[in-house]
Design an enzyme around this catalytic site. Structure first.
Site, PDB file in Angstrom:
ATOM      1  N   SER A  53       0.788  -1.235   0.000  1.00 21.86           N
ATOM      2  CA  SER A  53       0.000   0.000   0.000  1.00 21.86           C
ATOM      3  C   SER A  53       0.818   1.282   0.000  1.00 21.86           C
ATOM      4  O   SER A  53       0.248   2.368  -0.051  1.00 21.86           O
ATOM      5  CB  SER A  53      -0.953   0.018   1.199  1.00 21.86           C
ATOM      6  OG  SER A  53      -2.053  -0.823   0.969  1.00 21.86           O
ATOM      7  N   LYS A  56       0.072   3.851  -2.614  1.00 20.65           N
ATOM      8  CA  LYS A  56      -0.908   4.936  -2.487  1.00 20.65           C
ATOM      9  C   LYS A  56      -0.273   6.313  -2.368  1.00 20.65           C
ATOM     10  O   LYS A  56      -0.963   7.317  -2.486  1.00 20.65           O
ATOM     11  CB  LYS A  56      -1.840   4.638  -1.320  1.00 20.65           C
ATOM     12  CG  LYS A  56      -2.760   3.448  -1.622  1.00 20.65           C
ATOM     13  CD  LYS A  56      -3.403   2.854  -0.388  1.00 20.65           C
ATOM     14  CE  LYS A  56      -4.207   1.599  -0.777  1.00 20.65           C
ATOM     15  NZ  LYS A  56      -4.541   0.742   0.346  1.00 20.65           N
ATOM     16  N   SER A 108      -6.008   3.463   4.508  1.00 15.19           N
ATOM     17  CA  SER A 108      -5.445   2.654   3.419  1.00 15.19           C
ATOM     18  C   SER A 108      -6.528   1.938   2.632  1.00 15.19           C
ATOM     19  O   SER A 108      -6.381   0.765   2.238  1.00 15.19           O
ATOM     20  CB  SER A 108      -4.424   1.636   3.968  1.00 15.19           C
ATOM     21  OG  SER A 108      -3.555   1.203   2.957  1.00 15.19           O
TER      22      SER A 108
END
Length: 355
Positions: A53, A56, A108
């Site tokens: 993640s 991101k 997230s």
């Protein structure tokens, strides 16, 4: 056009600190100082690895730069029910771009990532294309994105060096900094208020901690981009596939703050030289440095500054007009450059006889 060359040595003194986390063959880390981009420590820094993640970070960058975040949007159907971490978006739900951005970076949310991708670029595929174009623009040569949230591992990779430089770019944006430094936030929900809590423990556990993103998948392991600022030095640490992610990130940043300090290597408005201005009334004009420049240095290091500026100039001259550059060298490697300007307005001399 003649040039003027000068050399300046800047000596520094900093307390040393020597504790470095071990680097396993399947892991990687990179620590940089944000404003200069200087790599302070790196292990397996160019090894291509999945990033989970921490993807991101790029998603947020593109969203902030391209989407009207104050506008309300209906959540795209394609973003409903995305697997993994989620803010549990519902069909037909209406949220602002800003709410989705906080859901992306604090919780997230993989669903928030897909929603923002579609809202920003019209489709997930087009957004992924834009992610890779942005990576090229930023010079991230060992990075490729295959989705906006980091779930995929095939064709989706970066290096700790590339990711650190991406984070440094992202942290130049005040809104990005605000979002990743937020510990608690509330956004709307069709079934009640959503309470978001930042998963990044660096914010509460490390002095000066101010960002930026956690990540985990089975394929990528534990990944962490973290940042902290003390005095005028902003440090960014990236660890990939590191089981001891938070402790190692803290150790690396603490080492950086102990070994390095930001040293002023150029002071704005310092006189470099004076030059003759042809076509004026025999006037001279000072050439001065155009900005303050700082660079992270540790004990025993020095910077050599080489000025390459105009020696003769034809009138007229405008104050602030470019007069050349200054190049900064560390161990004979160019590490920074800045600029010099003229310090006065000087008019062209006009003869009474038209000469």
């Amino acid at each position: 056009m003649k040039k003027f060359l000068a050399v300046l040595l800047i000596l520094i003194s900093v307390t040393a600190f020597n504790v470095t986390p071990k680097c396993a063959s399947l892991s990687a880390y990179t620590v940089i100082e944000q404003t200069s981009g200087r790599v302070l420590y790196s292990c397996n820094g160019d090894s291509k690895m999945p990033m989970a993640s921490t993807t991101k970070v790029m998603t947020a960058v593109l969203v902030i730069e391209n989407l009207d975040l104050e506008k309300e949007y209906t959540v795209p159907d394609e973003a409903i029910g995305i697997e993994g971490s989620s803010i549990y978006l519902k069909k037909g739900e209406v949220l602002t771009g800003m709410e989705l951005l906080y859901g992306l970076m604090m919780a997230s949310g993989n669903d928030a990532a897909h929603a923002l991708a579609i809202l920003t670029s019209g489709s997930t595929d087009e957004f992924i294309y834009q992610m890779n174009m942005k990576a090229q623009e930023l010079g991230l040569k060992n990075t490729h994105f295959a989705d906006p949230c980091g779930l995929r591992s095939d064709g989706h990779y970066t290096t700790s060096n590339d990711l650190a430089f991406l984070c440094a770019y992202a942290m130049k944006n005040p809104l990005f900094c605000q979002v990743v430094a937020t510990k608690n936030y509330q956004i709307r929900g069709v079934q009640g208020t959503r309470y978001l809590y930042n998963k990044n423990r660096i914010l509460g556990e490390f002095e000066g901690g101010n960002g930026i993103k956690t990540g985990y998948t089975r394929a990528a392991g534990r990944c962490l981009c973290s940042s902290a600022k003390r005095d005028n030095m902003q440090i960014i640490s990236v660890v990939l596939n590191d089981y001891n992610w938070f402790n190692n990130s803290k150790a690396l940043m603490e080492k950086a703050f102990n070994e390095y300090s930001m040293v002023q290597i150029a002071k704005k408005d310092k006189i470099v030289t004076s030059v003759n201005i042809s076509g004026s009334n025999n006037e001279k004009c000072d050439i001065i440095t155009g900005e303050d420049v700082f660079y992270p240095l540790k004990k025993g290091e020095y910077i050599r500054a080489k000025y390459d500026v105009v020696l003769n100039k034809q009138a007229p001259v405008k104050k602030g007009e470019s007069a050349g550059k200054v190049y900064f060298y560390l161990n004979d490697s160019l590490v920074k450059e800045s600029f010099c300007v003229f310090n006065n307005d000087i008019q062209k001399h006009h003869s009474l006889f038209g000469g």
